[in-house]
Design a protein around this motif. Sequence first.
Motif, short mmCIF file in Angstrom:
data_model
loop_
_atom_site.label_atom_id
_atom_site.label_comp_id
_atom_site.label_asym_id
_atom_site.label_seq_id
_atom_site.Cartn_x
_atom_site.Cartn_y
_atom_site.Cartn_z
N LEU A 12 -58.86 -103.40 -134.42
CA LEU A 12 -58.54 -104.63 -135.07
C LEU A 12 -58.30 -105.77 -134.39
CD1 LEU A 12 -55.84 -102.76 -137.60
CD2 LEU A 12 -57.86 -103.92 -138.19
N ALA A 13 -57.52 -105.44 -133.19
CA ALA A 13 -57.37 -106.50 -132.18
C ALA A 13 -58.50 -106.99 -131.56
CB ALA A 13 -56.35 -105.75 -131.07
N MET A 30 -56.94 -113.35 -142.29
CA MET A 30 -57.16 -112.25 -142.67
C MET A 30 -58.78 -111.81 -143.32
SD MET A 30 -54.53 -110.18 -142.21
CE MET A 30 -54.32 -108.90 -143.44
N ARG A 31 -59.14 -112.81 -143.79
CA ARG A 31 -60.55 -112.96 -144.18
C ARG A 31 -61.65 -112.86 -143.01
NH1 ARG A 31 -62.96 -114.89 -149.10
NH2 ARG A 31 -60.73 -115.73 -149.75
N ALA A 43 -59.17 -104.50 -147.98
CA ALA A 43 -59.25 -103.24 -147.06
C ALA A 43 -58.23 -103.56 -145.73
CB ALA A 43 -60.67 -102.90 -146.79
N LEU A 44 -58.55 -104.59 -145.31
CA LEU A 44 -57.70 -105.15 -143.95
C LEU A 44 -56.18 -104.80 -144.20
CD1 LEU A 44 -58.48 -105.63 -141.09
CD2 LEU A 44 -58.08 -108.05 -141.90
N GLU A 53 -49.02 -109.99 -137.75
CA GLU A 53 -49.34 -108.60 -137.18
C GLU A 53 -50.48 -108.63 -136.45
OE1 GLU A 53 -49.00 -103.83 -138.46
OE2 GLU A 53 -48.46 -105.72 -139.89
N LEU A 54 -51.66 -109.50 -136.96
CA LEU A 54 -52.90 -109.56 -136.14
C LEU A 54 -52.76 -110.08 -134.85
CD1 LEU A 54 -55.57 -110.63 -138.71
CD2 LEU A 54 -55.64 -108.54 -137.39
N GLU A 55 -52.05 -111.38 -134.77
CA GLU A 55 -51.61 -111.97 -133.66
C GLU A 55 -51.05 -110.94 -132.51
OE1 GLU A 55 -50.72 -116.35 -135.61
OE2 GLU A 55 -49.00 -115.08 -134.76
N GLU A 56 -49.98 -110.33 -133.19
CA GLU A 56 -49.21 -109.30 -132.24
C GLU A 56 -50.23 -108.36 -131.37
OE1 GLU A 56 -46.18 -107.39 -134.47
OE2 GLU A 56 -44.93 -109.10 -134.50
N LEU A 57 -51.15 -107.84 -132.26
CA LEU A 57 -52.28 -106.98 -131.84
C LEU A 57 -53.09 -107.57 -130.92
CD1 LEU A 57 -53.30 -104.98 -135.14
CD2 LEU A 57 -51.99 -104.10 -133.07
#
Length: 215
Positions: A12-13, A30-31, A43-44, A53-57
């Motif tokens: 994901l990251a 997200m898209r 699904a994501l 949360e994506l930013e944190e990853l």
Amino acid sequence: MPRPRSLTPTQLATAALAVIDRDGLAGLSMRAVAKELGVSTMALYRYVEDRGELEELVVELVLCDAGGEPPPAGPPWRERIGVMARRLYDAVGAHPAVVPLTLTHQYTSPGVQRWSETVLAVLAGAGFDGGRRTVALRGLLSYVIGAIQLAHLGPLPGGSADARPPLPEGEFPYLAEAVRHTGGAGGPDAGREFDEGLDALLRGLAPRGGSRNGS
């Protein structure tokens, strides 16, 4: 419809970082990440709640090595701090669009926390008390992040990476000279300029009652 394949946090990251490197931070969504992974946006959401949360990853992926093993205990503390500062500069500088995320998530990112803890431990061992350790840490973070921004995101006006015409030397003689000596955005001299500036900063730091010229 087939069941979405399992995805790891690293996958994901990596996908989110690829979007940022290609489209800039504004392109992260997200898209966009779902498309990069070849899954549906819905699904994501099985893996992350939102863009935050994506930013944190992403921050954790970029900084996974910067706060790793502490430098060897033998060299003087300034040299050890210099190693840590250079790690952070190289890690984030490889993905300069991530700079704002390191600031947004500096208090929650394990990567930032590990880096900061290692730096504070070196400073404590050198005799810095709590207040001076905090000042030194903030000064180092400010310098490293600022150096990355200058090298990659905000070159001097009139510099090689700037589309504007050269500065009039009659009006701005010192700034025009500075432009001539700068390495530009990510230029070959950017690393040297970083090291020289870091050396000046470290020489100005000393524990309470200590000598700025000491080791």
